[in-house]
Design a protein around this motif. Structure first.
Motif, mmCIF file in Angstrom:
data_model
loop_
_atom_site.group_PDB
_atom_site.id
_atom_site.type_symbol
_atom_site.label_atom_id
_atom_site.label_comp_id
_atom_site.label_asym_id
_atom_site.label_seq_id
_atom_site.Cartn_x
_atom_site.Cartn_y
_atom_site.Cartn_z
ATOM 1 N N PRO A 1 2.617 -1.591 8.588
ATOM 2 C CA PRO A 1 3.543 -0.533 8.989
ATOM 3 C C PRO A 1 4.496 -1.056 10.066
ATOM 4 C CG PRO A 1 1.365 -0.112 9.890
ATOM 5 C CD PRO A 1 1.240 -1.320 9.013
ATOM 6 N N ALA A 2 5.712 -0.592 9.992
ATOM 7 C CA ALA A 2 6.762 -1.069 10.887
ATOM 8 C C ALA A 2 6.587 -0.485 12.285
ATOM 9 C CB ALA A 2 8.127 -0.695 10.323
ATOM 10 N N SER A 3 6.785 -1.343 13.272
ATOM 11 C CA SER A 3 6.628 -0.910 14.658
ATOM 12 C C SER A 3 7.940 -0.446 15.283
ATOM 13 C CB SER A 3 6.041 -2.055 15.494
ATOM 14 O OG SER A 3 6.884 -3.191 15.411
ATOM 15 N N SER A 4 9.046 -0.608 14.552
ATOM 16 C CA SER A 4 10.349 -0.190 15.069
ATOM 17 C C SER A 4 11.246 0.190 13.902
ATOM 18 C CB SER A 4 11.005 -1.312 15.873
ATOM 19 O OG SER A 4 11.375 -2.372 15.008
ATOM 20 N N ALA A 5 12.350 0.831 14.220
ATOM 21 C CA ALA A 5 13.315 1.217 13.176
ATOM 22 C C ALA A 5 13.907 -0.014 12.501
ATOM 23 C CB ALA A 5 14.423 2.082 13.784
ATOM 24 N N ASP A 6 14.148 -1.083 13.260
ATOM 25 C CA ASP A 6 14.696 -2.305 12.677
ATOM 26 C C ASP A 6 13.724 -2.942 11.695
ATOM 27 O OD1 ASP A 6 17.071 -2.056 14.053
ATOM 28 O OD2 ASP A 6 16.526 -3.500 15.625
ATOM 29 N N ARG A 7 12.457 -2.970 12.056
ATOM 30 C CA ARG A 7 11.445 -3.546 11.158
ATOM 31 C C ARG A 7 11.280 -2.685 9.904
ATOM 32 N NH1 ARG A 7 8.592 -7.761 13.132
ATOM 33 N NH2 ARG A 7 6.826 -7.394 11.757
ATOM 34 N N ARG A 8 11.338 -1.369 10.068
ATOM 35 C CA ARG A 8 11.247 -0.466 8.928
ATOM 36 C C ARG A 8 12.440 -0.669 7.995
ATOM 37 N NH1 ARG A 8 9.210 3.258 11.274
ATOM 38 N NH2 ARG A 8 10.993 4.080 12.394
ATOM 39 N N ALA A 9 13.630 -0.807 8.570
ATOM 40 C CA ALA A 9 14.839 -1.035 7.764
ATOM 41 C C ALA A 9 14.746 -2.365 7.018
ATOM 42 C CB ALA A 9 16.076 -0.992 8.650
ATOM 43 N N ALA A 10 14.217 -3.399 7.677
ATOM 44 C CA ALA A 10 14.079 -4.708 7.019
ATOM 45 C C ALA A 10 13.136 -4.611 5.822
ATOM 46 C CB ALA A 10 13.585 -5.751 8.017
ATOM 47 N N THR B 1 5.866 -0.875 -10.257
ATOM 48 C CA THR B 1 4.815 -1.869 -10.089
ATOM 49 C C THR B 1 5.295 -3.002 -9.182
ATOM 50 O OG1 THR B 1 3.835 -1.350 -12.239
ATOM 51 C CG2 THR B 1 3.305 -3.507 -11.299
ATOM 52 N N ALA B 2 6.526 -3.460 -9.404
ATOM 53 C CA ALA B 2 7.096 -4.532 -8.584
ATOM 54 C C ALA B 2 7.251 -4.078 -7.128
ATOM 55 C CB ALA B 2 8.436 -4.980 -9.156
ATOM 56 N N ARG B 3 7.713 -2.860 -6.934
ATOM 57 C CA ARG B 3 7.863 -2.330 -5.559
ATOM 58 C C ARG B 3 6.505 -2.208 -4.866
ATOM 59 N NH1 ARG B 3 12.524 0.252 -3.700
ATOM 60 N NH2 ARG B 3 11.246 1.652 -2.450
ATOM 61 N N ASP B 4 5.505 -1.708 -5.576
ATOM 62 C CA ASP B 4 4.165 -1.583 -4.989
ATOM 63 C C ASP B 4 3.610 -2.958 -4.611
ATOM 64 O OD1 ASP B 4 4.263 1.159 -5.297
ATOM 65 O OD2 ASP B 4 2.985 1.184 -7.087
ATOM 66 N N PHE B 5 3.828 -3.943 -5.475
ATOM 67 C CA PHE B 5 3.387 -5.310 -5.205
ATOM 68 C C PHE B 5 4.080 -5.854 -3.954
ATOM 69 C CE2 PHE B 5 4.173 -9.885 -5.827
ATOM 70 C CZ PHE B 5 2.880 -10.353 -5.933
ATOM 71 N N ALA B 6 5.399 -5.657 -3.863
ATOM 72 C CA ALA B 6 6.157 -6.113 -2.694
ATOM 73 C C ALA B 6 5.709 -5.378 -1.434
ATOM 74 C CB ALA B 6 7.658 -5.917 -2.925
ATOM 75 N N ARG B 7 5.495 -4.083 -1.549
ATOM 76 C CA ARG B 7 5.041 -3.292 -0.396
ATOM 77 C C ARG B 7 3.692 -3.809 0.123
ATOM 78 N NH1 ARG B 7 5.419 1.219 -2.620
ATOM 79 N NH2 ARG B 7 7.479 1.799 -1.868
ATOM 80 N N GLN B 8 2.784 -4.136 -0.786
ATOM 81 C CA GLN B 8 1.484 -4.661 -0.372
ATOM 82 C C GLN B 8 1.638 -6.017 0.314
ATOM 83 O OE1 GLN B 8 -1.607 -3.064 -0.471
ATOM 84 N NE2 GLN B 8 -2.069 -4.780 0.887
ATOM 85 N N ALA B 9 2.502 -6.875 -0.217
ATOM 86 C CA ALA B 9 2.744 -8.177 0.429
ATOM 87 C C ALA B 9 3.307 -7.974 1.827
ATOM 88 C CB ALA B 9 3.697 -9.020 -0.426
#
Length: 167
Positions: free
Chosen positions: A65-74, A49-57
């Motif tokens: 969605p991340a536009s680069s590998a660095d943004r995805r890693a962050a 639940t906490a991960r889903d909440f953070a993912r939505q934020a």
């Protein structure tokens, strides 16, 4: 890494008034910050639940969605830190009471409030091959800074961690 500093260099500090409803709240100060808050008392499946909440934020704030590998890693680092801090509260502090996430253009802050009296710390010596005990070591490695905030005379604590926002 600090475990006692009240407000680290990013100085996102405490949640602004009125931000507890899960909506963004802009600061009236010089830093443009957005907060999200999730009550976790009596929630089943707390970590997902906490991960889903953070993912939505992160999605709402443009990290995903991340536009680069660095943004995805962050973004993945943020989700891992959320998981580790919430799991630590479950294992060592009778469960988390609240998850808070704040974001500025430079820093993302994760806070987990719990009722425990303990002091989180990376297990030393750290042995990568040993099962368990890696949570705070992971937080320490991924974050700019982290620490514990307590209110004198009140039970519990807030464990916070700050990560750099993607470029």
């Amino acid at each position: 890494m600090s475990t006692t500093r009240q407000h680290p260099p990013g100085d996102l500090g405490r949640e602004p008034e009125g931000a507890g409803d899960g909506a963004d709240a802009a600061s009236s100060g010089p830093v443009d910050r957005r907060w999200r808050t999730l009550p976790l008392r009596e929630v089943s499946g707390i970590v997902p639940t906490a991960r889903d909440f953070a993912r939505q934020a992160l999605h709402d704030w443009g990290w995903l969605p991340a536009s680069s590998a660095d943004r995805r890693a962050a973004a993945e680092d943020v989700l891992l830190v959320v998981s580790e801090l919430v799991t630590n509260a479950c294992l060592h502090a009778e469960g988390p009471e609240e998850l808070r996430i704040a974001c500025t253009s430079k820093v993302l802050r994760v806070e987990v409030v719990d009722g425990g009296a303990g002091q989180p710390a990376p297990r030393t010596p750290h042995r990568a091959g040993r099962p368990g005990g890696h949570g705070m070591f992971i937080v320490q490695r991924l974050c700019l800074d982290w620490g514990v905030q307590r209110v004198p005379g009140e039970p519990g604590k807030t464990v916070w961690a700050e990560l750099a926002a993607p470029a």
